[in-house]
Scaffold this motif. Structure first.
Motif, PDB file in Angstrom:
ATOM      1  N   VAL A 228      -7.673  -4.989  -4.249  1.00 20.91           N
ATOM      2  CA  VAL A 228      -6.517  -5.458  -3.486  1.00 20.91           C
ATOM      3  C   VAL A 228      -6.903  -6.516  -2.464  1.00 20.91           C
ATOM      4  O   VAL A 228      -6.034  -7.274  -2.006  1.00 20.91           O
ATOM      5  CB  VAL A 228      -5.805  -4.290  -2.761  1.00 20.91           C
ATOM      6  CG1 VAL A 228      -5.259  -3.293  -3.762  1.00 20.91           C
ATOM      7  CG2 VAL A 228      -6.736  -3.592  -1.777  1.00 20.91           C
ATOM      8  N   GLY A 229      -8.175  -6.584  -2.087  1.00 21.80           N
ATOM      9  CA  GLY A 229      -8.600  -7.546  -1.085  1.00 21.80           C
ATOM     10  C   GLY A 229      -9.737  -6.993  -0.257  1.00 21.80           C
ATOM     11  O   GLY A 229      -9.961  -5.775  -0.193  1.00 21.80           O
ATOM     12  N   ASP A 233      -8.640  -2.311   6.300  1.00 17.20           N
ATOM     13  CA  ASP A 233      -7.377  -1.605   6.494  1.00 17.20           C
ATOM     14  C   ASP A 233      -6.946  -0.910   5.209  1.00 17.20           C
ATOM     15  O   ASP A 233      -7.532  -1.112   4.141  1.00 17.20           O
ATOM     16  CB  ASP A 233      -6.290  -2.585   6.940  1.00 17.20           C
ATOM     17  CG  ASP A 233      -6.356  -2.880   8.427  1.00 17.20           C
ATOM     18  OD1 ASP A 233      -5.777  -2.105   9.202  1.00 17.20           O
ATOM     19  OD2 ASP A 233      -6.983  -3.881   8.815  1.00 17.20           O
ATOM     20  N   PHE A 234      -5.882  -0.100   5.324  1.00 20.98           N
ATOM     21  CA  PHE A 234      -5.364   0.583   4.149  1.00 20.98           C
ATOM     22  C   PHE A 234      -4.848  -0.425   3.123  1.00 20.98           C
ATOM     23  O   PHE A 234      -4.363  -1.509   3.476  1.00 20.98           O
ATOM     24  CB  PHE A 234      -4.235   1.537   4.535  1.00 20.98           C
ATOM     25  CG  PHE A 234      -4.706   2.753   5.283  1.00 20.98           C
ATOM     26  CD1 PHE A 234      -5.533   3.680   4.677  1.00 20.98           C
ATOM     27  CD2 PHE A 234      -4.336   2.956   6.598  1.00 20.98           C
ATOM     28  CE1 PHE A 234      -5.970   4.805   5.359  1.00 20.98           C
ATOM     29  CE2 PHE A 234      -4.762   4.067   7.289  1.00 20.98           C
ATOM     30  CZ  PHE A 234      -5.582   4.996   6.670  1.00 20.98           C
ATOM     31  N   HIS A 235      -4.909  -0.036   1.868  1.00 20.23           N
ATOM     32  CA  HIS A 235      -4.582  -0.959   0.775  1.00 20.23           C
ATOM     33  C   HIS A 235      -3.154  -1.489   0.848  1.00 20.23           C
ATOM     34  O   HIS A 235      -2.903  -2.650   0.531  1.00 20.23           O
ATOM     35  CB  HIS A 235      -4.801  -0.258  -0.566  1.00 20.23           C
ATOM     36  CG  HIS A 235      -3.844   0.860  -0.826  1.00 20.23           C
ATOM     37  ND1 HIS A 235      -3.979   2.100  -0.262  1.00 20.23           N
ATOM     38  CD2 HIS A 235      -2.720   0.913  -1.582  1.00 20.23           C
ATOM     39  CE1 HIS A 235      -2.991   2.883  -0.661  1.00 20.23           C
ATOM     40  NE2 HIS A 235      -2.211   2.192  -1.460  1.00 20.23           N
ATOM     41  N   ASN A 236      -2.215  -0.637   1.273  1.00 20.25           N
ATOM     42  CA  ASN A 236      -0.825  -1.097   1.327  1.00 20.25           C
ATOM     43  C   ASN A 236      -0.628  -2.178   2.387  1.00 20.25           C
ATOM     44  O   ASN A 236       0.143  -3.124   2.196  1.00 20.25           O
ATOM     45  CB  ASN A 236       0.124   0.079   1.562  1.00 20.25           C
ATOM     46  CG  ASN A 236      -0.277   0.941   2.742  1.00 20.25           C
ATOM     47  OD1 ASN A 236      -1.397   0.864   3.240  1.00 20.25           O
ATOM     48  ND2 ASN A 236       0.642   1.758   3.217  1.00 20.25           N
ATOM     49  N   SER A 237      -1.353  -2.063   3.514  1.00 24.84           N
ATOM     50  CA  SER A 237      -1.279  -3.098   4.549  1.00 24.84           C
ATOM     51  C   SER A 237      -1.925  -4.397   4.070  1.00 24.84           C
ATOM     52  O   SER A 237      -1.441  -5.495   4.381  1.00 24.84           O
ATOM     53  CB  SER A 237      -1.969  -2.615   5.823  1.00 24.84           C
ATOM     54  OG  SER A 237      -1.350  -1.457   6.338  1.00 24.84           O
ATOM     55  N   VAL A 238      -3.009  -4.283   3.318  1.00 22.70           N
ATOM     56  CA  VAL A 238      -3.673  -5.467   2.776  1.00 22.70           C
ATOM     57  C   VAL A 238      -2.754  -6.190   1.797  1.00 22.70           C
ATOM     58  O   VAL A 238      -2.647  -7.426   1.811  1.00 22.70           O
ATOM     59  CB  VAL A 238      -4.987  -5.074   2.082  1.00 22.70           C
ATOM     60  CG1 VAL A 238      -5.662  -6.300   1.464  1.00 22.70           C
ATOM     61  CG2 VAL A 238      -5.928  -4.394   3.068  1.00 22.70           C
ATOM     62  N   LEU A 239      -2.079  -5.440   0.958  1.00 19.80           N
ATOM     63  CA  LEU A 239      -1.158  -6.048  -0.007  1.00 19.80           C
ATOM     64  C   LEU A 239      -0.012  -6.761   0.708  1.00 19.80           C
ATOM     65  O   LEU A 239       0.422  -7.835   0.279  1.00 19.80           O
ATOM     66  CB  LEU A 239      -0.604  -4.980  -0.948  1.00 19.80           C
ATOM     67  CG  LEU A 239      -1.600  -4.416  -1.973  1.00 19.80           C
ATOM     68  CD1 LEU A 239      -1.022  -3.206  -2.681  1.00 19.80           C
ATOM     69  CD2 LEU A 239      -1.993  -5.494  -2.981  1.00 19.80           C
ATOM     70  N   GLU A 241      -0.187  -8.154   3.734  1.00 18.69           N
ATOM     71  CA  GLU A 241      -0.759  -9.348   4.350  1.00 18.69           C
ATOM     72  C   GLU A 241      -0.944 -10.467   3.333  1.00 18.69           C
ATOM     73  O   GLU A 241      -0.807 -11.653   3.652  1.00 18.69           O
ATOM     74  CB  GLU A 241      -2.098  -8.997   5.006  1.00 18.69           C
ATOM     75  CG  GLU A 241      -2.915 -10.183   5.499  1.00 18.69           C
ATOM     76  CD  GLU A 241      -2.238 -10.954   6.615  1.00 18.69           C
ATOM     77  OE1 GLU A 241      -2.565 -12.148   6.778  1.00 18.69           O
ATOM     78  OE2 GLU A 241      -1.383 -10.377   7.326  1.00 18.69           O
ATOM     79  N   ARG A 242      -1.229 -10.117   2.092  1.00 17.63           N
ATOM     80  CA  ARG A 242      -1.501 -11.122   1.079  1.00 17.63           C
ATOM     81  C   ARG A 242      -0.249 -11.676   0.412  1.00 17.63           C
ATOM     82  O   ARG A 242      -0.337 -12.559  -0.438  1.00 17.63           O
ATOM     83  CB  ARG A 242      -2.436 -10.540   0.012  1.00 17.63           C
ATOM     84  CG  ARG A 242      -3.792 -10.133   0.561  1.00 17.63           C
ATOM     85  CD  ARG A 242      -4.794  -9.871  -0.530  1.00 17.63           C
ATOM     86  NE  ARG A 242      -5.143 -11.095  -1.246  1.00 17.63           N
ATOM     87  CZ  ARG A 242      -6.012 -11.139  -2.258  1.00 17.63           C
ATOM     88  NH1 ARG A 242      -6.603 -10.031  -2.668  1.00 17.63           N
ATOM     89  NH2 ARG A 242      -6.283 -12.279  -2.857  1.00 17.63           N
ATOM     90  N   GLN A 243       0.914 -11.182   0.807  1.00 19.29           N
ATOM     91  CA  GLN A 243       2.156 -11.733   0.271  1.00 19.29           C
ATOM     92  C   GLN A 243       2.444 -13.090   0.915  1.00 19.29           C
ATOM     93  O   GLN A 243       2.099 -13.319   2.074  1.00 19.29           O
ATOM     94  CB  GLN A 243       3.317 -10.776   0.531  1.00 19.29           C
ATOM     95  CG  GLN A 243       3.263  -9.496  -0.282  1.00 19.29           C
ATOM     96  CD  GLN A 243       4.428  -8.587   0.028  1.00 19.29           C
ATOM     97  OE1 GLN A 243       5.257  -8.873   0.885  1.00 19.29           O
ATOM     98  NE2 GLN A 243       4.507  -7.465  -0.672  1.00 19.29           N
ATOM     99  N   ASN A 249      -1.062  -8.003  11.409  1.00 19.66           N
ATOM    100  CA  ASN A 249      -2.280  -7.940  12.219  1.00 19.66           C
ATOM    101  C   ASN A 249      -3.477  -7.451  11.426  1.00 19.66           C
ATOM    102  O   ASN A 249      -4.487  -7.049  12.010  1.00 19.66           O
ATOM    103  CB  ASN A 249      -2.059  -7.030  13.430  1.00 19.66           C
ATOM    104  CG  ASN A 249      -1.091  -7.632  14.429  1.00 19.66           C
ATOM    105  OD1 ASN A 249      -0.900  -8.841  14.482  1.00 19.66           O
ATOM    106  ND2 ASN A 249      -0.480  -6.785  15.225  1.00 19.66           N
ATOM    107  N   VAL A 250      -3.378  -7.488  10.105  1.00 24.68           N
ATOM    108  CA  VAL A 250      -4.432  -6.977   9.242  1.00 24.68           C
ATOM    109  C   VAL A 250      -5.442  -8.095   8.957  1.00 24.68           C
ATOM    110  O   VAL A 250      -5.058  -9.219   8.602  1.00 24.68           O
ATOM    111  CB  VAL A 250      -3.841  -6.444   7.919  1.00 24.68           C
ATOM    112  CG1 VAL A 250      -4.949  -6.018   6.959  1.00 24.68           C
ATOM    113  CG2 VAL A 250      -2.912  -5.277   8.214  1.00 24.68           C
ATOM    114  N   LEU A 251      -6.730  -7.785   9.112  1.00 24.96           N
ATOM    115  CA  LEU A 251      -7.792  -8.753   8.846  1.00 24.96           C
ATOM    116  C   LEU A 251      -8.171  -8.692   7.370  1.00 24.96           C
ATOM    117  O   LEU A 251      -8.734  -7.696   6.910  1.00 24.96           O
ATOM    118  CB  LEU A 251      -9.018  -8.454   9.709  1.00 24.96           C
ATOM    119  CG  LEU A 251      -8.820  -8.485  11.233  1.00 24.96           C
ATOM    120  CD1 LEU A 251     -10.112  -8.101  11.937  1.00 24.96           C
ATOM    121  CD2 LEU A 251      -8.340  -9.852  11.693  1.00 24.96           C
ATOM    122  N   VAL A 252      -7.861  -9.746   6.637  1.00 25.89           N
ATOM    123  CA  VAL A 252      -8.164  -9.823   5.204  1.00 25.89           C
ATOM    124  C   VAL A 252      -8.981 -11.087   4.959  1.00 25.89           C
ATOM    125  O   VAL A 252      -8.570 -12.190   5.338  1.00 25.89           O
ATOM    126  CB  VAL A 252      -6.879  -9.841   4.350  1.00 25.89           C
ATOM    127  CG1 VAL A 252      -7.220  -9.912   2.857  1.00 25.89           C
ATOM    128  CG2 VAL A 252      -6.023  -8.617   4.631  1.00 25.89           C
TER     129      VAL A 252
END
Length: 296
Positions: A228-229, A233-239, A241-243, A249-252
């Motif tokens: 997912v990236g 952070d949790f995977h759902n927050s990463v997804l 952020e990548r939209q 505030n998620v660091l990806v």
């Protein structure tokens, strides 16, 4: 394997208590969290993401509640004298406590994850079995690391209240719940570089600091498996952020660094090294203290 009988007794004692089965019920109710964003990003593998989400929030709390009395509880009750009288070295006593309590937490946790997995497979279709097994294996490593930290603190302190307070404040509040926020603040204070979490600078140290907690390292590795990236952070927050056109505030890594500019030390495999350090360093310190001190 002389520590095995002690580990077995530790495991049996905990499995006969209500606490571990309340953990199983809590994981069962908390872990199943489908969402449209996660489905769009993972498809049927969303079921595997349930395991990460449940483990990251509840397993640290379970490790503290069920493990903080591992050594110090025996000391305050006087039963440590009996344990030290067994034909075991102090290292073997630590090993028995660690393995027994890890197994007692892992067994109900795995049963809950399996139940959620079956429900997810029925509802959303077959997921990748290799990814599932890999995430489950890393989760069991994570449980072992958490119990290692808890047992180590229990061996180092002299009162149960001190163990509980240290673990709740240090492990739960600081490293598990607030570390992603604190790491940004700490990085700004140490470097003088202002950081806007919604638009972070491409600073390798900032991203490294965010994944130095046990949960950050666990999320980094499991996000790598889920593809997912690169994030702590949790995977759902990463997804999210990548939209496109979404700022959180998620660091990806993928949304901050240009291709080819990512420092090698930010590779997701580094999360395994961080987990290993959290599991081994506190245990080594506890062994040094436990093997030399008068703890009765």
């Amino acid at each position: 394997m002389r520590w095995y009988p002690l580990a077995r007794e530790e495991c049996k004692a905990l499995l006969s208590s209500k606490g571990v089965w309340l953990l199983a019920l809590a994981l069962l109710l908390w872990t199943y969290r489908p969402s449209y964003d996660t489905w769009d990003g993972l498809g049927p593998d969303m079921t595997i993401g349930f395991v990460q989400f449940g483990a990251g929030l509840l397993l640290p709390l379970a490790a503290v509640v069920l493990g903080y009395q591992a050594i110090v509880g025996d000391r305050t009750s006087g039963s440590l004298t009996f344990v030290l009288g067994l034909p075991l070295t102090r290292g073997e006593i630590l090993a028995g406590k660690l393995v027994g309590r890890t197994a007692a937490i892992a067994i109900p946790a795995v049963l809950s994850f399996v139940a959620v997995t079956v429900l997810g497979a029925v509802q959303y279709g077959l997921f990748s079995p290799l990814r599932y097994l890999a995430v489950l294996a890393v989760t069991l490593v994570y449980v072992t690391v958490l119990v290692s930290i808890v047992v180590s603190v229990s061996a180092l302190v002299e009162r149960t209240t001190t163990a509980a307070a240290t673990l709740f404040v240090g492990l739960i509040l600081i490293f598990e719940l607030a570390w992603q926020f604190l790491s940004v603040t700490l990085y700004s204070r140490l470097t003088g570089v202002p950081v806007d979490p919604s638009n972070p600078p491409a600073e390798g140290g900032l991203f490294l600091l965010a994944r130095l907690s046990p949960s950050g390292a666990y999320n980094t590795v499991t996000n790598w498996i889920l593809d997912v990236g690169n994030s702590a952070d949790f995977h759902n927050s990463v997804l999210q952020e990548r939209q496109p056109n979404v700022n959180t505030n998620v660091l990806v890594v993928e949304t901050t660094f240009d291709p080819g500019t990512v420092p090698p030390y930010l590779h997701e495999a580094g999360g395994l090294l961080v987990l290993a350090a959290w599991g081994l360093v506190p245990l080594a310190i506890a062994y040094y203290r436990f093997s030399r001190g008068d703890l009765t």
